[in-house]
Scaffold this motif. Structure first.
Motif, short mmCIF file in Angstrom:
data_model
loop_
_atom_site.label_atom_id
_atom_site.label_comp_id
_atom_site.label_asym_id
_atom_site.label_seq_id
_atom_site.Cartn_x
_atom_site.Cartn_y
_atom_site.Cartn_z
N VAL A 131 0.91 -1.22 0.10
CA VAL A 131 0.06 -0.01 -0.09
C VAL A 131 0.95 1.29 0.10
CG1 VAL A 131 -1.70 1.21 1.36
CG2 VAL A 131 -1.96 -0.96 1.01
N ARG A 132 1.94 1.33 0.90
CA ARG A 132 2.93 2.53 0.68
C ARG A 132 3.54 2.58 -0.35
NH1 ARG A 132 4.22 0.30 5.95
NH2 ARG A 132 6.16 -0.50 4.95
N ASP A 133 3.91 1.68 -1.13
CA ASP A 133 4.62 1.64 -2.22
C ASP A 133 3.62 2.27 -3.42
OD1 ASP A 133 6.86 0.76 -1.21
OD2 ASP A 133 6.73 -1.42 -1.89
N ALA A 134 2.43 1.48 -3.35
CA ALA A 134 1.51 2.05 -4.36
C ALA A 134 1.13 3.57 -4.26
CB ALA A 134 0.22 1.37 -4.22
N ARG A 135 1.16 4.06 -3.19
CA ARG A 135 0.65 5.51 -2.72
C ARG A 135 2.05 6.28 -3.31
NH1 ARG A 135 -1.62 4.94 3.28
NH2 ARG A 135 -3.68 4.50 2.75
N ARG A 136 3.27 5.81 -2.99
CA ARG A 136 4.47 6.43 -3.58
C ARG A 136 4.71 6.44 -4.65
NH1 ARG A 136 7.44 4.27 0.00
NH2 ARG A 136 8.11 2.54 -1.12
N ALA A 184 2.17 6.25 -7.05
CA ALA A 184 0.98 7.10 -7.57
C ALA A 184 1.57 8.61 -7.39
CB ALA A 184 -0.21 6.79 -6.66
N ALA A 185 1.90 9.14 -6.17
CA ALA A 185 2.49 10.26 -5.98
C ALA A 185 3.57 10.74 -7.23
CB ALA A 185 2.94 10.61 -4.85
#
Length: 232
Positions: A118-123, A125-126
């Motif tokens: 989840v953290r990697d996906a958010r990173r 995406a940003a």
């Protein structure tokens, strides 16, 4: 297993899945699904003091490793492959309590990996948003007459992760002029000309591009701020 030759030595007890029907040389029980070879003779797991262990098939490397770490006693299970002429690992025997503890550790890891994904996906995406904004800004620099919303749409379309489009190429990631222009041309071709309709009507791609080339150049010239002066 063509005979009861002892398989290659490994660390700890070794258990065999026999290819033929075998009975325990000590208690005469059988036929045996698993056996231990001692002095060339088969022994059942109970007679070999391994009957309290449970079988864990191969496939989950982390669970296997942790199950052996959590078990005071464990054994590797092998079976003879006649075609390849060698013993192949089938899994392990481990203590039931050790397996339960290993499963708990793996479940904890699953949750940790989920949170990390989840953290990697958010990173990512940003990062994708920042890149699309930079791509749109470069479009506006090269084509100041291109509407802001249109530049954003072109940049978003060209830079979709995993799309294989020009924005994801090395040149696109570097915001090279050629890559940016290619993305703009592709958008104009599909949105501002009858190119798609020509393809659907059976016109060959190269011919369709030839027919709409003047229309594409006209839009690009307008967006560049180039005004054509008619002679006369």
């Amino acid at each position: 297993m063509t005979g009861l030759a002892t398989p290659p030595a490994r660390g700890g007890p070794l258990v065999v899945q026999p290819l033929r029907r075998r009975h325990c040389a000590e208690c005469r029980g059988g036929p045996l699904a698993l056996l231990v070879v001692e002095g060339g003779a088969p022994r059942c797991l109970d007679c070999a003091d391994l009957g309290h262990l449970v079988f864990l098939p191969r496939g989950d490397t982390a669970l296997t490793r942790r199950s052996r770490e959590e078990s005071a006693l464990s054994a590797v299970v092998v079976r003879f492959n006649r075609r390849k002429g060698r013993y192949e690992r089938q899994g392990v025997l481990v203590e039931e309590a050790g397996l339960a503890r290993a499963e708990e550790r793996c479940l904890a890891d699953v949750e940790a990996r989920r949170r990390r994904r989840v953290r990697d996906a958010r990173r990512r995406a940003a990062g994708d948003v920042r890149f699309a904004e930079a791509f749109a800004a470069e479009i506006r620099r090269l084509f100041p007459g291109c509407p802001v919303d249109r530049a954003r749409d072109i940049a978003s379309h060209a830079s979709v992760r995993g799309s294989g489009r020009v924005g994801r190429s090395a040149a696109g990631r570097a915001l090279s002029e050629g890559a940016v222009v290619s993305a703009v041309v592709a958008s104009v071709r599909h949105v501002d000309t009858p190119y798609d309709a020509l393809l659907m009507s059976g016109v060959a791609r190269h011919e369709a591009r030839r027919r709409i080339s003047r229309g594409v150049e006209a839009v690009l010239a307008e967006w560049r701020g180039v005004v054509e002066v008619e002679a006369g």
